[in-house]
Design an enzyme around this catalytic site. Structure first.
Site, PDB file in Angstrom:
ATOM      1  N   HIS A 285       5.876  -0.683  -2.766  1.00 40.42           N
ATOM      2  CA  HIS A 285       5.416   0.104  -3.922  1.00 40.42           C
ATOM      3  C   HIS A 285       5.459   1.610  -3.688  1.00 40.42           C
ATOM      4  O   HIS A 285       4.793   2.361  -4.390  1.00 40.42           O
ATOM      5  CB  HIS A 285       3.996  -0.346  -4.320  1.00 40.42           C
TER       6      HIS A 285
ATOM      7  N   ASN B  31      -8.806 -12.685   4.030  1.00 39.55           N
ATOM      8  CA  ASN B  31      -9.345 -12.062   2.815  1.00 39.55           C
ATOM      9  C   ASN B  31     -10.779 -12.570   2.620  1.00 39.55           C
ATOM     10  O   ASN B  31     -11.032 -13.762   2.801  1.00 39.55           O
ATOM     11  CB  ASN B  31      -8.478 -12.477   1.603  1.00 39.55           C
ATOM     12  N   PRO B  32     -11.714 -11.727   2.235  1.00 39.36           N
ATOM     13  CA  PRO B  32     -13.068 -12.254   1.981  1.00 39.36           C
ATOM     14  C   PRO B  32     -13.141 -13.125   0.729  1.00 39.36           C
ATOM     15  O   PRO B  32     -14.105 -13.867   0.562  1.00 39.36           O
ATOM     16  CB  PRO B  32     -13.926 -10.997   1.794  1.00 39.36           C
TER      17      PRO B  32
ATOM     18  N   THR C  25      -4.731  -8.865   0.060  1.00 42.08           N
ATOM     19  CA  THR C  25      -4.114  -8.692  -1.269  1.00 42.08           C
ATOM     20  C   THR C  25      -4.625  -9.766  -2.219  1.00 42.08           C
ATOM     21  O   THR C  25      -4.798 -10.921  -1.818  1.00 42.08           O
ATOM     22  CB  THR C  25      -2.566  -8.720  -1.213  1.00 42.08           C
ATOM     23  N   SER C  26      -4.826  -9.365  -3.489  1.00 43.40           N
ATOM     24  CA  SER C  26      -5.263 -10.333  -4.493  1.00 43.40           C
ATOM     25  C   SER C  26      -4.115 -11.259  -4.893  1.00 43.40           C
ATOM     26  O   SER C  26      -4.328 -12.239  -5.589  1.00 43.40           O
ATOM     27  CB  SER C  26      -5.790  -9.600  -5.739  1.00 43.40           C
TER      28      SER C  26
ATOM     29  N   ASN D  42       0.826  -1.208   0.000  1.00 46.08           N
ATOM     30  CA  ASN D  42       0.000   0.000   0.000  1.00 46.08           C
ATOM     31  C   ASN D  42       0.858   1.255   0.000  1.00 46.08           C
ATOM     32  O   ASN D  42       1.908   1.303   0.639  1.00 46.08           O
ATOM     33  CB  ASN D  42      -0.932   0.001   1.210  1.00 46.08           C
TER      34      ASN D  42
HETATM   35  C1  BJW Z   1     -10.121  -7.334   1.747  1.00 42.63           C
HETATM   36  C2  BJW Z   1     -11.043  -6.475   2.246  1.00 42.63           C
HETATM   37  C3  BJW Z   1     -11.079  -6.381   3.617  1.00 42.63           C
HETATM   38  C4  BJW Z   1     -11.231  -6.378   0.028  1.00 42.63           C
HETATM   39  N1  BJW Z   1     -10.259  -7.108   4.320  1.00 42.63           N
HETATM   40  N2  BJW Z   1      -9.282  -8.073   2.375  1.00 42.63           N
HETATM   41  C5  BJW Z   1       6.038 -12.387 -12.529  1.00 42.63           C
HETATM   42  C6  BJW Z   1       4.956 -12.953 -13.168  1.00 42.63           C
HETATM   43  C7  BJW Z   1       4.069 -12.159 -13.917  1.00 42.63           C
HETATM   44  C8  BJW Z   1       4.259 -10.791 -14.039  1.00 42.63           C
HETATM   45  C9  BJW Z   1       5.331 -10.230 -13.393  1.00 42.63           C
HETATM   46  C10 BJW Z   1       6.206 -11.020 -12.657  1.00 42.63           C
HETATM   47  N3  BJW Z   1       7.143 -10.209 -12.122  1.00 42.63           N
HETATM   48  C11 BJW Z   1       6.865  -8.936 -12.497  1.00 42.63           C
HETATM   49  C12 BJW Z   1       5.784  -8.922 -13.280  1.00 42.63           C
HETATM   50  C13 BJW Z   1       5.154  -7.711 -13.895  1.00 42.63           C
HETATM   51  C14 BJW Z   1       4.266  -6.945 -12.946  1.00 42.63           C
HETATM   52  C15 BJW Z   1       3.146  -7.848 -12.466  1.00 42.63           C
HETATM   53  O1  BJW Z   1       3.165  -8.396 -11.376  1.00 42.63           O
HETATM   54  N4  BJW Z   1       2.124  -8.018 -13.279  1.00 42.63           N
HETATM   55  C16 BJW Z   1       0.997  -8.908 -12.958  1.00 42.63           C
HETATM   56  C17 BJW Z   1      -0.239  -8.074 -12.566  1.00 42.63           C
HETATM   57  C18 BJW Z   1       0.733  -9.776 -14.136  1.00 42.63           C
HETATM   58  N5  BJW Z   1       5.052  -6.400 -11.838  1.00 42.63           N
HETATM   59  C19 BJW Z   1       5.668  -5.229 -11.938  1.00 42.63           C
HETATM   60  O2  BJW Z   1       5.645  -4.557 -12.949  1.00 42.63           O
HETATM   61  C20 BJW Z   1       6.455  -4.784 -10.723  1.00 42.63           C
HETATM   62  N6  BJW Z   1       7.778  -4.448 -11.108  1.00 42.63           N
HETATM   63  C21 BJW Z   1       8.695  -5.351 -11.368  1.00 42.63           C
HETATM   64  O3  BJW Z   1       8.484  -6.531 -11.264  1.00 42.63           O
HETATM   65  O4  BJW Z   1       9.923  -4.820 -11.723  1.00 42.63           O
HETATM   66  C22 BJW Z   1      10.877  -5.680 -12.318  1.00 42.63           C
HETATM   67  C23 BJW Z   1      10.583  -5.635 -13.777  1.00 42.63           C
HETATM   68  C24 BJW Z   1      10.620  -4.447 -14.415  1.00 42.63           C
HETATM   69  C25 BJW Z   1      10.375  -4.412 -15.767  1.00 42.63           C
HETATM   70  C26 BJW Z   1      10.028  -5.582 -16.440  1.00 42.63           C
HETATM   71  C27 BJW Z   1       9.971  -6.790 -15.746  1.00 42.63           C
HETATM   72  C28 BJW Z   1      10.257  -6.816 -14.390  1.00 42.63           C
HETATM   73  C29 BJW Z   1       5.893  -3.511 -10.156  1.00 42.63           C
HETATM   74  C30 BJW Z   1       4.510  -3.669  -9.644  1.00 42.63           C
HETATM   75  C31 BJW Z   1       3.976  -2.302  -9.185  1.00 42.63           C
HETATM   76  C32 BJW Z   1       2.527  -2.381  -8.813  1.00 42.63           C
HETATM   77  N7  BJW Z   1       2.027  -1.065  -8.714  1.00 42.63           N
HETATM   78  C33 BJW Z   1       0.644  -0.888  -8.275  1.00 42.63           C
HETATM   79  C34 BJW Z   1       0.251   0.572  -8.485  1.00 42.63           C
HETATM   80  C35 BJW Z   1       0.920   1.490  -7.453  1.00 42.63           C
HETATM   81  C36 BJW Z   1       0.634   2.897  -7.766  1.00 42.63           C
HETATM   82  C37 BJW Z   1      -0.807   3.271  -7.492  1.00 42.63           C
HETATM   83  O5  BJW Z   1      -1.200   3.222  -6.312  1.00 42.63           O
HETATM   84  O6  BJW Z   1      -1.502   3.618  -8.437  1.00 42.63           O
HETATM   85  O7  BJW Z   1       0.507  -1.281  -6.919  1.00 42.63           O
HETATM   86  S1  BJW Z   1      -0.526  -1.925  -9.118  1.00 42.63           S
HETATM   87  C38 BJW Z   1      -1.564  -2.190  -7.739  1.00 42.63           C
HETATM   88  O8  BJW Z   1      -1.557  -3.610  -7.460  1.00 42.63           O
HETATM   89  C39 BJW Z   1      -0.872  -1.489  -6.553  1.00 42.63           C
HETATM   90  C40 BJW Z   1      -0.981  -2.537  -5.494  1.00 42.63           C
HETATM   91  O9  BJW Z   1       0.027  -2.332  -4.512  1.00 42.63           O
HETATM   92  C41 BJW Z   1      -0.821  -3.832  -6.260  1.00 42.63           C
HETATM   93  C42 BJW Z   1      -1.366  -5.021  -5.553  1.00 42.63           C
HETATM   94  O10 BJW Z   1      -2.749  -4.916  -5.384  1.00 42.63           O
HETATM   95  P1  BJW Z   1      -3.404  -5.429  -4.042  1.00 42.63           P
HETATM   96  O11 BJW Z   1      -2.862  -4.670  -2.895  1.00 42.63           O
HETATM   97  O12 BJW Z   1      -3.296  -6.886  -3.981  1.00 42.63           O
HETATM   98  O13 BJW Z   1      -4.932  -4.945  -4.211  1.00 42.63           O
HETATM   99  P2  BJW Z   1      -6.098  -5.594  -5.084  1.00 42.63           P
HETATM  100  O14 BJW Z   1      -7.090  -4.520  -5.319  1.00 42.63           O
HETATM  101  O15 BJW Z   1      -5.583  -6.332  -6.248  1.00 42.63           O
HETATM  102  O16 BJW Z   1      -6.740  -6.685  -4.101  1.00 42.63           O
HETATM  103  C43 BJW Z   1      -7.453  -6.294  -2.941  1.00 42.63           C
HETATM  104  C44 BJW Z   1      -7.746  -7.543  -2.158  1.00 42.63           C
HETATM  105  O17 BJW Z   1      -8.303  -7.156  -0.913  1.00 42.63           O
HETATM  106  C45 BJW Z   1      -8.769  -8.483  -2.833  1.00 42.63           C
HETATM  107  O18 BJW Z   1      -8.244  -9.813  -2.790  1.00 42.63           O
HETATM  108  C46 BJW Z   1     -10.008  -8.361  -1.955  1.00 42.63           C
HETATM  109  O19 BJW Z   1     -10.734  -9.580  -1.860  1.00 42.63           O
HETATM  110  C47 BJW Z   1      -9.379  -8.014  -0.630  1.00 42.63           C
HETATM  111  N8  BJW Z   1     -10.244  -7.268   0.289  1.00 42.63           N
HETATM  112  N9  BJW Z   1     -11.742  -5.893   1.141  1.00 42.63           N
HETATM  113  C48 BJW Z   1      -9.380  -7.939   3.698  1.00 42.63           C
HETATM  114  N10 BJW Z   1     -11.996  -5.557   4.175  1.00 42.63           N
END
Ligand code: BJW
Length: 249
Positions: free
Chosen positions: A126, A219-220, A194-195, A109
């Site tokens: 992040h 996680n729900p 986290t998803s 976050n």
């Molecule tokens: C509850 C709830 C409640 C609801 N209680 N729960 C390996 C495999 C495949 C791809 C890649 C890989 N390695 C790297 C990649 C590429 C990419 C990636 O992962 N892509 C996939 C999506 C396919 N990764 C990157 O690009 C990363 N960089 C990197 O790897 O650098 C090296 C590199 C560079 C160049 C080329 C190759 C490698 C960087 C990732 C940066 C992510 N940035 C973001 C945006 C931040 C800025 C902003 O805020 O706008 O970060 S994306 C967004 O997703 C944000 C979050 O931190 C991140 C994760 O999301 P999160 O936190 O899991 O949220 P949600 O919404 O997805 O899920 C919410 C969850 O909560 C749900 O499950 C609900 O059920 C739950 N929930 N209410 C508890 N009350």
């Protein structure tokens, strides 16, 4: 009538929690949902800003093409966040840092709510929405104390951008390595709200599990990590986390 806490939190988890010496928590957007912060993907939808999916507006490409649009999206979100406060999930996690001999909080976050709840030494994978970074010399600026938000770096005059990690960008130097090192050493690992779709963050619980830690998800909804977890607590962080602490008090 509500079930007693002992029945809501499985006995194995209660026992692991009571005996744990080294605990690691990985959080995502879901932990802030009950504070009013929208998640990126949960709830069947995905965040969209002016018709652009968040993985387009929050991308390295958009910083190159249209930095102003990126700033508009982040200014909007900082404005929303300024009114919001930590919830019971953040507060419970903050209380755990005093409870175990070793404790590590790793978050994806960028909202700063863990720190607002009192968590210290948070590993921010992040970045943080309350900081700006110079695109040239990487000087950082605290946006909580810089009003109005500066457009240019006071050291070199180049443009500033949000100090967050966008898609396709590298994580802050050393942050993932430190989190991975702590994951190898922990005996109990929580993955909360986290998803688990974004890497390398989602590999932290995998590393902990491979090194022998007991893994618990809160996680729900189920995630790609659910199948490797020893315990999956289905529900909201704000409702479940205070019970885990209370059950073993
Ligand atoms: C509850 C709830 C409640 C609801 N209680 N729960 C390996 C495999 C495949 C791809 C890649 C890989 N390695 C790297 C990649 C590429 C990419 C990636 O992962 N892509 C996939 C999506 C396919 N990764 C990157 O690009 C990363 N960089 C990197 O790897 O650098 C090296 C590199 C560079 C160049 C080329 C190759 C490698 C960087 C990732 C940066 C992510 N940035 C973001 C945006 C931040 C800025 C902003 O805020 O706008 O970060 S994306 C967004 O997703 C944000 C979050 O931190 C991140 C994760 O999301 P999160 O936190 O899991 O949220 P949600 O919404 O997805 O899920 C919410 C969850 O909560 C749900 O499950 C609900 O059920 C739950 N929930 N209410 C508890 N009350």
């Amino acid at each position: 009538m509500q079930a007693p806490i002992q029945e809501l939190i499985p006995a194995e988890l209660q026992s692991r929690f009571a005996k744990a010496r080294n605990v690691l928590v990985l959080t995502g957007a879901g932990v802030s949902a009950e504070s009013g912060v929208p998640t990126f993907r949960g709830g069947g939808g995905a965040a969209v800003w002016k018709g652009m999916p968040f993985d387009v507006i929050s991308s390295a490409g958009m910083v190159q093409q249209n930095l102003q649009a990126v700033w508009e999206w982040f200014d909007y979100r900082r404005n929303l966040l300024s009114e919001l406060v930590p919830n019971a999930g953040h507060l419970t996690i903050a209380s755990w840092q005093e409870r175990f001999p070793e404790f590590t909080l790793v978050t994806q976050n960028v909202d700063g709510l863990h720190q607002k709840a009192g968590s210290k030494n948070v590993i921010e994978l992040h970045g943080n929405i309350w900081r700006a970074r110079c695109i040239a010399c990487e000087s950082r600026f605290d946006l909580r104390i810089s009003h109005p938000r500066p457009d240019n770096c006071i050291s070199c005059g180049e443009r500033l951008r949000p100090d967050v990690v966008l898609f396709g960008e590298m994580l802050p130097a050393g942050a993932f390595e430190l989190a991975a090192e702590r994951a190898v050493r922990c005996d109990l690992c929580f993955v909360i709200g986290t998803s688990a779709l974004v890497y390398p963050a989602a590999s932290i619980p995998e590393i902990a599990k491979s090194a022998g830690a007991y893994l618990c998800e809160v996680n729900p909804e189920r995630t790609p990590l659910s199948n490797i977890c020893d315990e999956v607590l289905s529900g909201s962080a704000g409702a479940i986390l205070p019970l885990i602490g209370a059950a073993t008090n």
